[in-house]
Write an enzyme that holds these catalytic residues in place. Structure first.
Site, PDB file in Angstrom:
ATOM      1  N   SER A 153       0.846  -1.188   0.000  1.00  0.00           N
ATOM      2  CA  SER A 153       0.000   0.000   0.000  1.00  0.00           C
ATOM      3  C   SER A 153       0.892   1.253   0.000  1.00  0.00           C
ATOM      4  O   SER A 153       1.666   1.454  -0.935  1.00  0.00           O
ATOM      5  CB  SER A 153      -0.959  -0.036   1.191  1.00  0.00           C
ATOM      6  OG  SER A 153      -2.000   0.878   1.026  1.00  0.00           O
ATOM      7  N   ASP A 157      -8.861  -4.848  -6.119  1.00  0.00           N
ATOM      8  CA  ASP A 157      -8.432  -3.861  -5.124  1.00  0.00           C
ATOM      9  C   ASP A 157      -9.085  -2.523  -5.441  1.00  0.00           C
ATOM     10  O   ASP A 157      -8.718  -1.853  -6.398  1.00  0.00           O
ATOM     11  CB  ASP A 157      -6.898  -3.727  -5.147  1.00  0.00           C
ATOM     12  CG  ASP A 157      -6.372  -2.893  -3.976  1.00  0.00           C
ATOM     13  OD1 ASP A 157      -7.177  -2.191  -3.334  1.00  0.00           O
ATOM     14  OD2 ASP A 157      -5.162  -2.945  -3.721  1.00  0.00           O
TER      15      ASP A 157
END
Length: 702
Positions: A551, A635
């Site tokens: 991330s 995602d």
């Protein structure tokens, strides 16, 4: 200050041949050019942002064929998987909690894809309450949350399909387990908070136009769902007139107040409260700005207890009466200290869980503000929990560190006595390993902590395979925690190092702010300095060093490898924010602007972002580390286009023999709820790729 000036017909880049005779898939190049403050920026892989297109789907399939073809040829990959599965295969039990007449807990027998929710009645009879493994055949639908009405007779649980942040909420009679009404859909970034048995509060966005996995969502609303009515009739409580990106609402334990938080970024929130005991009572503003983080953690009648970093960068707990709750009336209840505070409540007490140099220190207070005791923890590491209802006689907390599997302890808040409740039986000899905390110096002379874990007796000869992990953002602290994957890595002679970079929360708001916006380079400098320390101290060398992060940590790896491609042998960016000029245009990405700033803010901010954005800083003719980018096609937190574009740039421009692969999990999201089987395989592939590119043809001798 940005406009797209040209989107011409897509042309085709030549098929790449390269590293280790890998034949990469053909990736088309377009001629999209954006203009920011009179500066032209090309974006040849813009087409990969269309996650619904057949072209993008075909590209994903082709990339995975190349990646898995490469991984299949690694000679020790299957051996690594067998050991990972064996070590993973132990019973895992969660801390119990009481709802109504039942005690609930989660349990996984070892290799179940999803943990199962069990319950015991007052006679100790045990039964399955919810089994998420039955939600889907392939294990890709997971349990997102489970919340009970105050009397425990009703429950609402959310599910995530394919790892998406969009959830469905199913409402059941908790006694019979029968579904009560139609499923709520399109719920996002939300818990469920019951008001008696009448109904519950939840938050969501209007469904965006275009792809729900990538289209921008920026107006969050708090709803109340009354049982027995249609979702279409749900009333908007907050957010219809006040446009906020993140809105949350929850009811205090005594059902007296509704607390509302509202924010436009991941730091700083407004705070509101509503008296639920008075019909048609107004929503009262407590904090009317976004300059601090504020949350009501409990109340004692009309007395409110608020966790805040207002005038307290390391946080404090204040008290104030509901009748006049403005900040000017706040009084310190637990004062700010030199350590960062994370409070919790349970059993009629408040617990101050401090982070001190990235490890836990826990103090217990009564509701008069008197210090009761420091809680003796089993060792140096991370403690979590100490939460529960006010009437609970026993509380529970977890404890772990890099060499100790997570155990659960019962805690008597009256006597302060702790006992082991559940200690996992893991086939790992913790006593054979050690963790060492060091403080190294970054580029600007700032001292940065790092914990290095390895097998006792490891020779510091510069030849140990090493993974350096970091995050450095969003006020998130990296504290010691056991991981089966890391245990396998260390069993095979690996060193595992975690650097506590600026941008994180380890030392409070000042530490966080020192790694944001025009100070973001500090984070990369801290990470680079960590790698240089490991090399200088001969834990490893550039030939045996890998960097890993996910991330915001994926951005960290991407920026580090493009700034210092010579520093490491292997780069492992996961679900990373790689296009810093466009991140804010997808899903809830605009909410990350407190940390990053945006390319639209001003020319200085644009140039700063362009200066480190991984996608824009891959250069032709550079020898980059062996790289395996990982992401999920579902995602919708950090959209996979970030990873797609970064991998395409690297494959096009890489020089030398180091491979550049992208591993794309299908029907997977940002990470939450991923099945055990998928998690194991991903970790196996990452470690196999890493060791293979460090020159190992077999697993290192133990």
């Amino acid at each position: 200050m940005k406009k797209t000036i040209l989107i011409m017909a897509i042309t085709t880049a030549g098929i790449s041949f390269g590293q280790n005779n890998i034949k990469y898939p053909e990736t088309k190049k377009g001629e999209t050019v954006d203009v920011y403050f009179d500066t032209k920026v090309s974006d040849p892989y813009r087409w990969l942002e269309d996650d619904k297109s057949a072209e993008t789907g075909a590209w994903v399939k082709a990339q995975n064929e190349v990646t898995y073809g490469y991984l299949d040829k690694i000679p020790f990959r299957e051996e690594l998987k067998k050991r990972m599965e064996k070590l993973w295969n132990y019973e895992k039990i969660g801390a119990p909690y009481t709802e109504g007449k039942f005690t609930y807990f989660s349990k996984n027998n070892g290799l179940q894809n999803q943990s199962v929710i069990y319950r015991k009645d007052e006679k100790g009879k045990e039964e399955i309450f919810l089994d998420p493994n039955t939600f889907s055949k392939d294990g890709t639908t997971s349990l997102g949350g489970l919340d009970f009405s105050k009397d425990g007779n009703k429950a609402a649980y959310s599910i995530s399909e394919g790892g998406s942040d969009w959830r469905k909420v199913i409402i059941i009679d908790a006694l019979s387990k029968k579904v009560l009404e139609d499923t709520l859909v399109d719920v996002k970034f939300s818990g469920v908070s019951w008001l008696g048995n009448e109904g519950f509060y939840y938050s969501s966005y209007d469904k965006p136009k275009g792809s729900e996995l990538s289209a921008k969502t920026d107006q969050h609303k708090l709803y109340f769902h009354k049982l027995g009515t249609s979702q279409k009739e749900d009333k908007v409580i907050f957010g219809a007139d006040q446009k906020r990106r993140y809105v949350g609402g929850y009811v205090t334990e005594d059902n007296h107040y509704l607390v509302i938080t509202a924010a436009n970024s991941t730091y700083g929130n407004e705070l509101y409260i509503k008296d639920l005991t008075t019909p048609n009572s107004p929503i009262i503003t407590i904090v009317d700005n976004f300059n601090s983080d504020n949350i009501i953690i409990d109340n004692d009648g009309s007395k409110l207890f608020i966790e805040t970093d207002f005038n307290a960068p390391n946080k404090r707990v204040v008290s104030v009466d509901f009748s006049n709750p403005k900040p000017e009336n706040w009084k310190d209840f637990i004062k700010e200290t030199e350590n960062v505070l994370a409070p919790s409540t349970g059993g009629g007490y408040l617990f101050a869980n401090y982070t001190k140099d990235a490890v836990s220190l826990v103090l217990q207070y009564d509701y008069n503000g008197k210090l009761v005791r420091e809680i003796k923890l089993p060792a140096v590491g991370t403690a979590g929990g100490f939460g529960g209802k006010k009437h609970e006689k026993v509380l529970y907390y977890s404890f772990t560190n890099y060499t100790t599997p997570g155990s659960i302890f019962s805690f008597d808040p009256k006597s302060g006595k702790s006992e082991v409740y559940q200690k996992p039986k893991v086939d790992f000899k913790s006593e054979d390993y050690e963790s060492k905390q060091v403080f190294y110096t970054s580029k600007d002379r700032t001292k940065i902590p790092m914990i290095i874990t390895y097998k006792k007796g490891t020779k510091l000869d510069g030849k140990n395979p090493t993974i350096l992990y970091g995050y450095g953002g969003f006020n998130i602290s990296l504290t010691p925690a056991f991981s089966i994957a890391n245990a396998v890595w260390m069993e095979n002679g690996g060193v595992y190092a975690v650097a506590n970079l600026r941008g994180g929360g380890e030392y409070g708001k000042k530490w966080h702010d020192a790694g944001t916006k025009l100070h973001k380079q500090n984070v990369f400098d801290d990470f680079i300095a960590a790698a240089e320390y490991l090399i200088a101290q001969k834990y490893t060398s550039s030939d045996f060093l890998a960097i890993r992060g996910g991330s915001n940590g994926g951005l960290l790896v991407g920026a580090t490898m493009t700034q210092r491609p010579d520093l490491v042998k292997v780069a492992l960016p996961a679900v990373g924010v790689m296009d810093m000029l466009r991140y804010h245009t997808f899903t809830a990405g605009a909410g990350w602007a407190y940390d990053y700033g945006t390319a639209q803010d001003n020319k200085e901010m644009f140039e700063y972002l362009k200066g480190y954005s991984p996608v824009q800083n891959v250069k032709k003719g550079v020898k980059y580390p062996a790289t395996m980018v990982t992401t999920g096609d579902h995602d919708d937190r950090v959209v996979p286009a970030h990873s797609f574009k970064f991998a395409a740039e690297l494959q096009d421009k890489q020089t030398g023999d180091n491979p550049v692969l992208i591993r794309i999990d299908v029907k997977a999201g940002h990470g939450a709820g991923k099945s055990v089987a998928a998690t194991i395989q991903e970790n196996v592939d990452i470690q196999a790729f890493t060791l293979y590119n460090m020159g190992f043809k077999a697993l290192p001798k133990k």
